[in-house]
Design a protein around this motif. Structure first.
Motif, mmCIF file in Angstrom:
data_model
loop_
_atom_site.group_PDB
_atom_site.id
_atom_site.type_symbol
_atom_site.label_atom_id
_atom_site.label_comp_id
_atom_site.label_asym_id
_atom_site.label_seq_id
_atom_site.Cartn_x
_atom_site.Cartn_y
_atom_site.Cartn_z
ATOM 1 N N TYR A 154 16.305 -56.707 18.417
ATOM 2 C CA TYR A 154 15.288 -57.031 19.413
ATOM 3 C C TYR A 154 14.315 -58.130 18.988
ATOM 4 N N GLY A 155 14.478 -58.677 17.794
ATOM 5 C CA GLY A 155 13.695 -59.841 17.402
ATOM 6 C C GLY A 155 12.349 -59.565 16.781
ATOM 7 N N LYS A 156 11.977 -58.311 16.633
ATOM 8 C CA LYS A 156 10.686 -57.989 16.020
ATOM 9 C C LYS A 156 10.759 -56.596 15.414
ATOM 10 N N LEU A 157 9.895 -56.347 14.448
ATOM 11 C CA LEU A 157 9.833 -55.019 13.855
ATOM 12 C C LEU A 157 9.195 -54.046 14.847
ATOM 13 N N PRO A 158 9.646 -52.796 14.859
ATOM 14 C CA PRO A 158 9.115 -51.838 15.840
ATOM 15 C C PRO A 158 7.743 -51.310 15.468
ATOM 16 N N ASN A 159 6.957 -50.984 16.496
ATOM 17 C CA ASN A 159 5.729 -50.240 16.235
ATOM 18 C C ASN A 159 6.100 -48.767 16.111
ATOM 19 N N GLN A 160 5.129 -47.901 15.881
ATOM 20 C CA GLN A 160 5.442 -46.500 15.623
ATOM 21 C C GLN A 160 6.131 -45.803 16.798
ATOM 22 N N PRO A 161 5.648 -45.962 18.049
ATOM 23 C CA PRO A 161 6.361 -45.329 19.173
ATOM 24 C C PRO A 161 7.786 -45.859 19.339
ATOM 25 N N GLN A 162 7.966 -47.165 19.169
ATOM 26 C CA GLN A 162 9.301 -47.751 19.289
ATOM 27 C C GLN A 162 10.223 -47.243 18.185
ATOM 28 N N LEU A 163 9.694 -47.146 16.972
ATOM 29 C CA LEU A 163 10.499 -46.678 15.852
ATOM 30 C C LEU A 163 10.915 -45.224 16.044
ATOM 31 N N LYS A 164 9.996 -44.402 16.532
ATOM 32 C CA LYS A 164 10.302 -42.987 16.756
ATOM 33 C C LYS A 164 11.435 -42.826 17.770
ATOM 34 N N GLU A 165 11.349 -43.551 18.890
ATOM 35 C CA GLU A 165 12.386 -43.471 19.914
ATOM 36 C C GLU A 165 13.713 -44.021 19.387
ATOM 37 N N TRP A 166 13.650 -45.121 18.653
ATOM 38 C CA TRP A 166 14.840 -45.759 18.102
ATOM 39 C C TRP A 166 15.565 -44.826 17.135
ATOM 40 N N VAL A 167 14.809 -44.201 16.243
ATOM 41 C CA VAL A 167 15.395 -43.283 15.267
ATOM 42 C C VAL A 167 16.046 -42.093 15.965
ATOM 43 N N GLN A 168 15.369 -41.556 16.963
ATOM 44 C CA GLN A 168 15.921 -40.420 17.699
ATOM 45 C C GLN A 168 17.241 -40.782 18.380
ATOM 46 N N ASN A 169 17.273 -41.945 19.005
ATOM 47 C CA ASN A 169 18.496 -42.368 19.710
ATOM 48 C C ASN A 169 19.665 -42.592 18.756
ATOM 49 N N VAL A 170 19.378 -43.210 17.615
ATOM 50 C CA VAL A 170 20.448 -43.494 16.660
ATOM 51 C C VAL A 170 20.939 -42.223 15.975
ATOM 52 N N MET A 171 20.012 -41.357 15.586
ATOM 53 C CA MET A 171 20.383 -40.170 14.841
ATOM 54 C C MET A 171 21.205 -39.182 15.658
ATOM 55 N N LYS A 172 21.194 -39.317 16.974
ATOM 56 C CA LYS A 172 22.035 -38.468 17.827
ATOM 57 C C LYS A 172 23.514 -38.817 17.683
ATOM 58 N N HIS A 173 23.794 -39.988 17.106
ATOM 59 C CA HIS A 173 25.177 -40.470 17.039
ATOM 60 C C HIS A 173 25.643 -40.663 15.600
ATOM 61 N N THR A 174 25.162 -39.825 14.694
ATOM 62 C CA THR A 174 25.549 -39.968 13.289
ATOM 63 C C THR A 174 26.732 -39.085 12.901
ATOM 64 N N PHE A 175 27.148 -38.198 13.779
ATOM 65 C CA PHE A 175 28.281 -37.330 13.460
ATOM 66 C C PHE A 175 29.596 -38.105 13.562
ATOM 67 N N LEU A 176 30.492 -37.834 12.637
ATOM 68 C CA LEU A 176 31.820 -38.451 12.663
ATOM 69 C C LEU A 176 32.833 -37.471 13.259
ATOM 70 N N HIS A 177 33.709 -37.989 14.091
ATOM 71 C CA HIS A 177 34.778 -37.170 14.635
ATOM 72 C C HIS A 177 35.671 -36.688 13.491
ATOM 73 N N GLU A 178 36.199 -35.480 13.623
ATOM 74 C CA GLU A 178 37.038 -34.914 12.570
ATOM 75 C C GLU A 178 38.259 -35.786 12.291
ATOM 76 N N ASN A 179 38.761 -36.451 13.311
ATOM 77 C CA ASN A 179 39.910 -37.338 13.104
ATOM 78 C C ASN A 179 39.556 -38.523 12.209
ATOM 79 N N LEU A 180 38.322 -39.003 12.343
ATOM 80 C CA LEU A 180 37.867 -40.101 11.484
ATOM 81 C C LEU A 180 37.721 -39.636 10.042
ATOM 82 N N LYS A 181 37.197 -38.440 9.876
ATOM 83 C CA LYS A 181 37.075 -37.891 8.521
ATOM 84 C C LYS A 181 38.452 -37.739 7.885
ATOM 85 N N SER A 182 39.396 -37.232 8.673
ATOM 86 C CA SER A 182 40.759 -37.064 8.165
ATOM 87 C C SER A 182 41.364 -38.406 7.766
ATOM 88 N N MET A 183 41.107 -39.433 8.565
ATOM 89 C CA MET A 183 41.617 -40.766 8.256
ATOM 90 C C MET A 183 41.035 -41.276 6.939
#
Length: 261
Positions: A154-183
């Protein structure tokens, strides 16, 4: 002090230009809180990097203002044909030589610019690397991985509210599918981590056909929600893939060794 004054004058002269927003990214979004001494050092380094990047613009504009042509004249001695090639940021487009039936040859791409970027500035000879005008040293010391990822997107460092929302959105997608782990487990024990991560990220694209333009068509790029979700998936998956590659190298998997994920 004299060099600092010159940098400030050059920066002020460009505030009304099209690069104004880019030039003020660092000043408007300093990484966290620094001491006065740290802030002065960061300002000096950032100003230097930005002026290095736009020196081509300054040179071209000064030429135009003086009435001189910002172009290169090429004469083909075989036919007598003359070609005017525009110069922009110290670079000429090699495709213009097609008009003379010629191609350029540059082994190793030692003098060829393949692209332009508003994200990354590199000067290998001087050992400089900056993202969005901020030196990599400052980002490594002051900013986290996700803060830097936000900066690149986004071209700039996040402020605290932006960082909080950004972290929440990204951390929801940190799980790996079991097929990927197997690979990943099928790689050799001594496989290079980067090779494992690259292969895993490539395989991730096959798990979301609804976001694949080859399957759903180019219209997927018009769906802002879907684009953002793919961004979050990619960044979140990258973190876990890198960690899992490390676990594979040492032979200790989170599921069997009690490592918390």
């Amino acid at each position: 002090p004299a060099e600092r004054d010159t940098s400030e004058k050059d920066t002020a002269a460009l505030r009304t230009g099209q690069d104004a927003n880019f030039l003020h990214i660092f000043q408007a979004n300093p990484p966290r809180i620094q001491t006065p001494v740290e802030k002065k050092e960061i300002d000096l380094m950032s100003s230097y990097n930005r002026l290095e990047r736009i020196v081509g613009h300054l040179y071209t504009r000064s030429e135009n203002a003086s009435g001189n042509s910002s172009s290169l004249t090429v004469v083909d001695n075989r036919s007598g044909k003359k070609l005017e090639i525009p110069i922009k940021n110290g670079v000429i487009p090699s495709k213009d030589f097609w008009k003379l039936g010629l191609r350029t040859y540059d082994p190793g791409y030692k003098n060829t610019a393949s692209c332009t970027s508003r994200i990354t500035f590199i000067n290998g000879g001087k050992g400089l690397l900056a993202y969005r005008g901020i030196p990599i040293e400052q980002l490594a010391e002051k900013s986290s991985f996700l803060e830097t990822a936000f900066l690149l997107m986004y071209g700039k460092l996040p402020n605290q509210p932006q960082l909080k929302e950004w972290v929440q959105n990204v951390m929801k997608h940190t799980f790996l599918h079991e097929n990927l782990k197997s690979m990943m487990r099928n790689f050799r024990y001594d496989a290079h981590p980067m090779g494992m991560v690259i292969s895993t990220i490539g395989a991730m694209s096959t798990f979301h056909p609804e976001a694949n333009p080859a399957i759903k068509g180019q219209s997927v790029y018009n769906d802002k929600k879907l684009r953002n979700e793919q961004i979050h998936r990619l960044i979140g998956g990258m973190m876990t893939s890198a960690a899992y590659a490390y676990c594979h190298r040492i032979g200790r998997y989170p599921e069997t060794s009690g490592i918390k994920t």
